[in-house]
Design a protein around this motif. Sequence first.
Motif, PDB file in Angstrom:
ATOM      1  N   SER A 135      74.440  23.711  21.801  1.00  0.00           N
ATOM      2  CA  SER A 135      73.994  22.319  21.796  1.00  0.00           C
ATOM      3  C   SER A 135      74.979  21.388  21.105  1.00  0.00           C
ATOM      4  CB  SER A 135      72.625  22.202  21.106  1.00  0.00           C
ATOM      5  OG  SER A 135      72.719  22.570  19.737  1.00  0.00           O
ATOM      6  N   ILE A 136      75.750  21.896  20.123  1.00  0.00           N
ATOM      7  CA  ILE A 136      76.562  21.019  19.276  1.00  0.00           C
ATOM      8  C   ILE A 136      78.016  20.931  19.730  1.00  0.00           C
ATOM      9  CG2 ILE A 136      77.357  20.644  16.900  1.00  0.00           C
ATOM     10  CD1 ILE A 136      74.423  20.035  17.365  1.00  0.00           C
ATOM     11  N   VAL A 137      78.503  21.874  20.520  1.00  0.00           N
ATOM     12  CA  VAL A 137      79.926  21.902  20.872  1.00  0.00           C
ATOM     13  C   VAL A 137      80.394  20.599  21.514  1.00  0.00           C
ATOM     14  CG1 VAL A 137      79.485  22.992  23.116  1.00  0.00           C
ATOM     15  CG2 VAL A 137      81.737  23.241  22.016  1.00  0.00           C
ATOM     16  N   ASN A 138      79.558  19.933  22.288  1.00  0.00           N
ATOM     17  CA  ASN A 138      79.953  18.674  22.931  1.00  0.00           C
ATOM     18  C   ASN A 138      79.860  17.463  22.005  1.00  0.00           C
ATOM     19  OD1 ASN A 138      80.565  19.737  25.521  1.00  0.00           O
ATOM     20  ND2 ASN A 138      78.376  19.867  25.966  1.00  0.00           N
ATOM     21  N   PHE A 139      79.472  17.683  20.751  1.00  0.00           N
ATOM     22  CA  PHE A 139      79.354  16.594  19.785  1.00  0.00           C
ATOM     23  C   PHE A 139      80.415  16.701  18.691  1.00  0.00           C
ATOM     24  CE2 PHE A 139      75.349  16.968  21.902  1.00  0.00           C
ATOM     25  CZ  PHE A 139      74.890  15.666  22.027  1.00  0.00           C
ATOM     26  N   VAL A 140      81.392  17.568  18.903  1.00  0.00           N
ATOM     27  CA  VAL A 140      82.491  17.769  17.959  1.00  0.00           C
ATOM     28  C   VAL A 140      83.773  17.281  18.616  1.00  0.00           C
ATOM     29  CG1 VAL A 140      83.775  19.478  16.622  1.00  0.00           C
ATOM     30  CG2 VAL A 140      81.309  19.740  16.944  1.00  0.00           C
ATOM     31  N   PRO A 141      84.514  16.347  17.997  1.00  0.00           N
ATOM     32  CA  PRO A 141      85.680  15.750  18.651  1.00  0.00           C
ATOM     33  C   PRO A 141      86.705  16.743  19.180  1.00  0.00           C
ATOM     34  CG  PRO A 141      85.126  14.499  16.691  1.00  0.00           C
ATOM     35  CD  PRO A 141      84.233  15.706  16.687  1.00  0.00           C
ATOM     36  N   THR A 142      86.937  17.847  18.447  1.00  0.00           N
ATOM     37  CA  THR A 142      87.936  18.816  18.895  1.00  0.00           C
ATOM     38  C   THR A 142      87.318  19.973  19.686  1.00  0.00           C
ATOM     39  OG1 THR A 142      87.796  20.146  16.873  1.00  0.00           O
ATOM     40  CG2 THR A 142      89.345  18.300  16.863  1.00  0.00           C
ATOM     41  N   TYR A 143      86.024  19.875  19.997  1.00  0.00           N
ATOM     42  CA  TYR A 143      85.328  20.915  20.761  1.00  0.00           C
ATOM     43  C   TYR A 143      85.525  22.302  20.155  1.00  0.00           C
ATOM     44  CZ  TYR A 143      84.856  17.204  24.249  1.00  0.00           C
ATOM     45  OH  TYR A 143      84.562  16.016  24.891  1.00  0.00           O
TER      46      TYR A 143
END
Length: 391
Positions: A135-143
């Motif tokens: 769920s969170i990977v797309n909310f981190v700038p560097t993925y």
Amino acid sequence: MKLNRFAAVALAACSGSALAQSSITLYGVVDANIEYVNHVGAVPTAANGFNPGPGHDVVRANSGGFSGSRWGIRGVEDLGAEMQAVFVLENGFNGDAGTVQQSGRLFGRQAFVGIKHATYGQISLGRQYTSLFDSIVNFVPTYFATQYEPITLFTGSNFREDNTLKYTLNVTNFTGVAHYSFGTGLALPQTVESGLAIGGNGEVPSQARRDSAYGASLSYTGGSLWAAIAYDQFNPSIGTTSSTSSGSFKKATAAVSYSFPWGRVMGGYRWGQNKMPSGATIGRDDFFWFGGIYQVTPAFSLMLEYDYDKVRNVFGNTSVANPWQVNLIADYNFSKRTDVYLSVAYAKHAGLGLDSALIANAVSLALGNSYARGNGNSSMMGVSIGVRHRF
């Protein structure tokens, strides 16, 4: 001869009919870079008395700077009635040395099989990512870029888990995920003098809680505004303890993201609490991140991320300096498959990737390169230049 030719044509026709109902894809990434890091000490272990020694400058070749090097096979078979059989086998490897990652597992990144329904979602079994990670990977700038992203502090070392039953459901712009691991397979050796060995294989008869884990997440990715929430719990063996006295590592997170014509900004918060079987605190922290992606041209992008961890307790110490890190990645695409990148990171009060005693120096253990700070050093800086090819 004519009969043989007819048989060959008939066989090809039958094979074509079978393949029309299924597909198998071979894919992968090879990522390699040259890196400079300062203030690097040894990973603390019992062999060196948990003493990292003095810090040194290091220049080294690495695998997996922007993305972990991997190859994999994914397959889909149409079963009819809106159902499909699916599987993924994904190997992680070191491109600089040709060795296998993830503690020598052949398919250490992912290995699962499942059934997917167009309306009712997917059920899968095997080694998989946790609900929080998904769920969170797309909310981190560097993925979650491999080299400097503090993913272990963020999600826990158990972001991949063995023996996992997982359910995923997509409804319009919403995605719900829930998982349960019967034994994560994660084992971290003792790297802190006051700490203990953590985790194990689990799935021990009459010890159902031992090394089990579970979590759930809900994300919305419609329009310009995206949002996600997630919870994760890991119940590791600690030292030689059994299920009746395993610890509890808990994390909860919330994240938001908003898109603009030029890119996207995003950020969030993660609450964390790790406890001993006795209930004593191993670690308690509040982790924050913020950053964005700027698409300078269709081929060139910049990713900037700032991470800050409010450390409230580490093995009873409530006066630990709060670590933070800033990371910048400049990426240029020569084609859809090949790009080059420059990654620069600076960490304070921790090693790069925010590696420290709080996470049992798990970043260094996982990557095979030390990011442990040398004695007397309060910061660490890294610069890497690499090339990545996807196939």
